[in-house]
Design a protein around this motif. Structure first.
Motif, PDB file in Angstrom:
ATOM      1  N   ALA A   1      12.963   8.620  -2.802  1.00 26.53           N
ATOM      2  CA  ALA A   1      11.733   8.596  -3.593  1.00 26.53           C
ATOM      3  C   ALA A   1      10.764   7.627  -2.924  1.00 26.53           C
ATOM      4  CB  ALA A   1      12.025   8.171  -5.030  1.00 26.53           C
ATOM      5  N   ILE A   2       9.542   7.626  -3.411  1.00 27.76           N
ATOM      6  CA  ILE A   2       8.493   6.768  -2.852  1.00 27.76           C
ATOM      7  C   ILE A   2       7.870   5.941  -3.973  1.00 27.76           C
ATOM      8  CG2 ILE A   2       6.199   6.728  -1.772  1.00 27.76           C
ATOM      9  CD1 ILE A   2       6.980   9.292  -0.277  1.00 27.76           C
ATOM     10  N   ILE A   3       7.729   4.654  -3.741  1.00 20.62           N
ATOM     11  CA  ILE A   3       6.925   3.784  -4.616  1.00 20.62           C
ATOM     12  C   ILE A   3       5.793   3.238  -3.772  1.00 20.62           C
ATOM     13  CG2 ILE A   3       6.861   1.637  -5.932  1.00 20.62           C
ATOM     14  CD1 ILE A   3       9.727   2.132  -6.775  1.00 20.62           C
ATOM     15  N   THR A   4       4.563   3.521  -4.169  1.00 20.54           N
ATOM     16  CA  THR A   4       3.420   3.115  -3.368  1.00 20.54           C
ATOM     17  C   THR A   4       2.511   2.153  -4.119  1.00 20.54           C
ATOM     18  OG1 THR A   4       1.396   3.891  -2.270  1.00 20.54           O
ATOM     19  CG2 THR A   4       2.187   5.214  -4.107  1.00 20.54           C
ATOM     20  N   GLY A   5       1.927   1.252  -3.356  1.00 16.67           N
ATOM     21  CA  GLY A   5       0.939   0.324  -3.908  1.00 16.67           C
ATOM     22  C   GLY A   5      -0.472   0.852  -3.745  1.00 16.67           C
ATOM     23  N   ALA A   6      -0.632   2.173  -3.662  1.00 17.85           N
ATOM     24  CA  ALA A   6      -1.956   2.791  -3.493  1.00 17.85           C
ATOM     25  C   ALA A   6      -2.973   2.149  -4.431  1.00 17.85           C
ATOM     26  CB  ALA A   6      -1.876   4.287  -3.746  1.00 17.85           C
ATOM     27  N   THR A   7      -4.132   1.816  -3.890  1.00 14.27           N
ATOM     28  CA  THR A   7      -5.090   1.005  -4.637  1.00 14.27           C
ATOM     29  C   THR A   7      -6.031   1.802  -5.528  1.00 14.27           C
ATOM     30  OG1 THR A   7      -6.734   1.109  -2.864  1.00 14.27           O
ATOM     31  CG2 THR A   7      -5.097  -0.650  -2.737  1.00 14.27           C
ATOM     32  N   GLY A   8      -6.371   3.020  -5.109  1.00 18.26           N
ATOM     33  CA  GLY A   8      -7.419   3.775  -5.784  1.00 18.26           C
ATOM     34  C   GLY A   8      -8.742   3.653  -5.069  1.00 18.26           C
ATOM     35  N   ALA A   9      -8.844   2.713  -4.118  1.00 18.99           N
ATOM     36  CA  ALA A   9     -10.079   2.543  -3.341  1.00 18.99           C
ATOM     37  C   ALA A   9     -10.169   3.637  -2.282  1.00 18.99           C
ATOM     38  CB  ALA A   9     -10.102   1.164  -2.689  1.00 18.99           C
ATOM     39  N   GLU A  10     -11.375   4.041  -2.004  1.00 14.51           N
ATOM     40  CA  GLU A  10     -11.597   5.103  -1.022  1.00 14.51           C
ATOM     41  C   GLU A  10     -12.223   4.549   0.250  1.00 14.51           C
ATOM     42  OE1 GLU A  10     -10.448   7.979  -1.205  1.00 14.51           O
ATOM     43  OE2 GLU A  10      -9.865   8.076  -3.311  1.00 14.51           O
ATOM     44  N   PRO A  11     -11.961   5.237   1.400  1.00 20.32           N
ATOM     45  CA  PRO A  11     -11.244   6.514   1.560  1.00 20.32           C
ATOM     46  C   PRO A  11      -9.741   6.362   1.763  1.00 20.32           C
ATOM     47  CG  PRO A  11     -12.206   5.898   3.643  1.00 20.32           C
ATOM     48  CD  PRO A  11     -12.613   4.813   2.671  1.00 20.32           C
ATOM     49  N   ALA A  12      -9.209   5.136   1.723  1.00 17.17           N
ATOM     50  CA  ALA A  12      -7.795   4.912   2.037  1.00 17.17           C
ATOM     51  C   ALA A  12      -6.870   5.705   1.120  1.00 17.17           C
ATOM     52  CB  ALA A  12      -7.471   3.424   1.956  1.00 17.17           C
ATOM     53  N   THR A  13      -7.193   5.773  -0.184  1.00 19.07           N
ATOM     54  CA  THR A  13      -6.293   6.441  -1.119  1.00 19.07           C
ATOM     55  C   THR A  13      -6.260   7.948  -0.891  1.00 19.07           C
ATOM     56  OG1 THR A  13      -6.629   4.688  -2.745  1.00 19.07           O
ATOM     57  CG2 THR A  13      -5.749   6.774  -3.564  1.00 19.07           C
ATOM     58  N   SER A  14      -7.393   8.544  -0.599  1.00 16.58           N
ATOM     59  CA  SER A  14      -7.404   9.984  -0.309  1.00 16.58           C
ATOM     60  C   SER A  14      -6.565  10.310   0.917  1.00 16.58           C
ATOM     61  CB  SER A  14      -8.847  10.472  -0.104  1.00 16.58           C
ATOM     62  OG  SER A  14      -9.542  10.485  -1.328  1.00 16.58           O
ATOM     63  N   GLU A  15      -6.623   9.443   1.922  1.00 20.31           N
ATOM     64  CA  GLU A  15      -5.818   9.680   3.117  1.00 20.31           C
ATOM     65  C   GLU A  15      -4.332   9.479   2.820  1.00 20.31           C
ATOM     66  OE1 GLU A  15      -6.875   8.608   6.951  1.00 20.31           O
ATOM     67  OE2 GLU A  15      -9.031   8.507   6.585  1.00 20.31           O
ATOM     68  N   GLU A  16      -4.017   8.521   1.952  1.00 13.38           N
ATOM     69  CA  GLU A  16      -2.621   8.338   1.576  1.00 13.38           C
ATOM     70  C   GLU A  16      -2.127   9.548   0.784  1.00 13.38           C
ATOM     71  OE1 GLU A  16       0.389   5.230  -0.717  1.00 13.38           O
ATOM     72  OE2 GLU A  16      -1.606   4.556  -0.125  1.00 13.38           O
ATOM     73  N   ILE A  17      -2.975  10.098  -0.070  1.00  8.77           N
ATOM     74  CA  ILE A  17      -2.602  11.303  -0.821  1.00  8.77           C
ATOM     75  C   ILE A  17      -2.289  12.446   0.142  1.00  8.77           C
ATOM     76  CG2 ILE A  17      -3.491  13.111  -2.353  1.00  8.77           C
ATOM     77  CD1 ILE A  17      -4.979  10.897  -3.881  1.00  8.77           C
ATOM     78  N   ALA A  18      -3.092  12.581   1.193  1.00 12.44           N
ATOM     79  CA  ALA A  18      -2.839  13.628   2.192  1.00 12.44           C
ATOM     80  C   ALA A  18      -1.479  13.426   2.850  1.00 12.44           C
ATOM     81  CB  ALA A  18      -3.948  13.631   3.237  1.00 12.44           C
ATOM     82  N   PHE A  19      -1.138  12.177   3.120  1.00 12.83           N
ATOM     83  CA  PHE A  19       0.176  11.868   3.684  1.00 12.83           C
ATOM     84  C   PHE A  19       1.279  12.230   2.691  1.00 12.83           C
ATOM     85  CE2 PHE A  19       3.626   8.752   3.450  1.00 12.83           C
ATOM     86  CZ  PHE A  19       4.280   8.997   4.652  1.00 12.83           C
ATOM     87  N   LEU A  20       1.109  11.859   1.432  1.00 13.63           N
ATOM     88  CA  LEU A  20       2.133  12.120   0.421  1.00 13.63           C
ATOM     89  C   LEU A  20       2.338  13.615   0.209  1.00 13.63           C
ATOM     90  CD1 LEU A  20       1.163   9.367  -2.188  1.00 13.63           C
ATOM     91  CD2 LEU A  20       3.164   9.367  -0.682  1.00 13.63           C
ATOM     92  N   LYS A  21       1.275  14.387   0.309  1.00 12.54           N
ATOM     93  CA  LYS A  21       1.401  15.842   0.138  1.00 12.54           C
ATOM     94  C   LYS A  21       2.228  16.457   1.261  1.00 12.54           C
ATOM     95  CE  LYS A  21      -2.715  16.688  -2.655  1.00 12.54           C
ATOM     96  NZ  LYS A  21      -4.070  17.304  -2.717  1.00 12.54           N
TER      97      LYS A  21
END
Length: 398
Positions: free
Chosen positions: A300-320
């Motif tokens: 499983a993955i636990i992430t400290g994703a911040t919600g700030a952009e554009p970093a979070t959108s790129e992390e979402i792309a990685f998670l997908k």
């Protein structure tokens, strides 16, 4: 790219959490399973924060004099460190504490708003003679301040209050500091330079000066709370108050003193994408993923994703690209605790693995799904709101 993979088996034997959801492991596990989120939308409006749950600081910092000379971020961190030492069964053990390493992730500390306000007010009124600023700073600020508090005061207070007097290191650098604190501590144990270490960080998110600082960069979540994955139109983080500390040690050292592990810390990798072009963050996360080691089908993955952009959108792309693995975002439940966010993820990973169950998803996003089987591995991800990326691989100990 930096990597620390341990040939020596390293266990997480102590966890200390003091956050917006409460203190201690049971309180946090209950809150996570009941989807409790502690959010203040009015106290610092229009900014949103996750305020610290009520604590009796006397329980871990018994001397009032010690408490008085600390600002909130130091009290929070010192308290959480005490919980971690207690959890590991080493609190008060002078022999172990005297050689315990300490690696802390810390920010620049808190400003004295009363002094700042007075200086700005007198400047605006034109009541400032030559040398006025230097005079005021020398007479109004405490000796421990240099406009903001020294970052290593947290480690100093942990040493004073809890007697952790081995080597001490403090890293600054926002989210990346939490990654490197973990990476360096693991590397020292892996190299035989250390047997046991205390790692972690803390933050007081209820600070007007900090909110102003991040507002200059447009990073604050404002007006209305939303889960991390639902902030794309109004991207940003809600600062959280909290401390997260862990005790990690070699398996041999832990077994010699009869300590039981929460989990095994296998590897920590870190990098810093240039972030000059779209996709840089996703590409860096993919590279780090390949450096972690073999990831099985019970991960499983636990992430400290911040919600700030554009970093979070790129992390979402990685998670997908790894959609087969269940994901949990600490930022939704705890807010963003900056330097402490990566240690917080490690703490939740170790707690979940020791209990044989991943805590429930937020229920509001397709990114987070249920996990019916017991996790054997959890990858902790830390993607900085504007720089720095890191991952850790944590495994169950059978």
């Amino acid at each position: 790219m930096t990597e620390t993979k341990s040939a020596t088996e390293v266990w997480i034997t102590g966890i200390g959490l003091a956050t917006s959801l409460g203190e201690g492991l049971e309180a946090h596990w209950d809150a996570l399973n009941q989807h409790r989120v502690n959010v203040d939308e009015k106290g610092f409006a229009p900014c949103i924060v996750h305020p610290l749950a009520p604590l009796s600081f006397d329980a871990q910092i018994p001397k009032k004099g010690d408490q008085r000379q600390m600002e909130a971020w130091q009290r929070i961190g010192t308290y959480a460190a005490g919980l971690a030492l207690e959890s590991a069964g080493v609190k008060g053990n002078a022999e172990i504490l005297s050689r315990m390493d300490m690696v802390v992730a810390a920010g620049g500390g808190e400003r004295d708003l009363a002094v700042d306000s007075n200086i700005l007010s007198l400047e605006a009124k034109g009541n400032s003679a030559p040398g006025f600023l230097n005079e005021r700073l020398m007479s109004d600020l405490r000796p421990t301040l240099f406009l903001a508090q020294l970052s290593n005061l947290l480690a100093g207070n942990i040493a004073i209050v809890h007697g952790v007097t081995g080597s001490s290191r403090t890293f600054m650098g926002e989210e990346a500091a939490g990654v490197d604190a973990t990476r360096i501590a693991l590397a020292r144990i892996a190299a035989g330079q250390s047997d046991i270490a205390l790692i972690g960080g803390s933050q007081n998110g209820e600070r007007k000066d900090l909110l102003v600082l991040y507002e200059f960069g447009g990073f604050n979540l404002k007006e209305k709370f939303a889960p991390v994955w639902g902030r794309s139109e109004h991207g940003g983080f809600a600062l959280g108050s909290g401390g997260a500390f862990l005790v990690i040690e070699s398996r041999a050292h832990a077994e010699a003193r009869g300590a039981r592990p929460f989990a095994r810390l296998v590897n920590v990798v870190a990098d810093m994408a240039r972030r000059k072009q779209a996709g840089d963050v996703k590409s860096t996360l993919e590279k780090l993923w390949t450096q972690l080691g073999k990831i099985g089908d019970k991960a499983a993955i636990i992430t400290g994703a911040t919600g700030a952009e554009p970093a979070t959108s790129e992390e979402i792309a990685f998670l997908k690209a790894h959609a087969e693995l269940p994901v949990r975002a600490t930022g939704t439940m705890f807010g963003h605790t900056m330097e402490a966010q990566f240690p917080l993820g490690l703490a939740l990973a170790a707690m979940s693995l020791s209990r044989g169950r991943l805590f429930p998803p937020d229920g509001q996003s397709a990114i987070e799904v249920e996990m019916s089987q017991s996790p054997s591995q959890i990858v902790v991800i830390g993607t900085g709101h504007w720089r720095g990326e890191g991952m850790a691989l944590v495994e169950a100990v059978k």
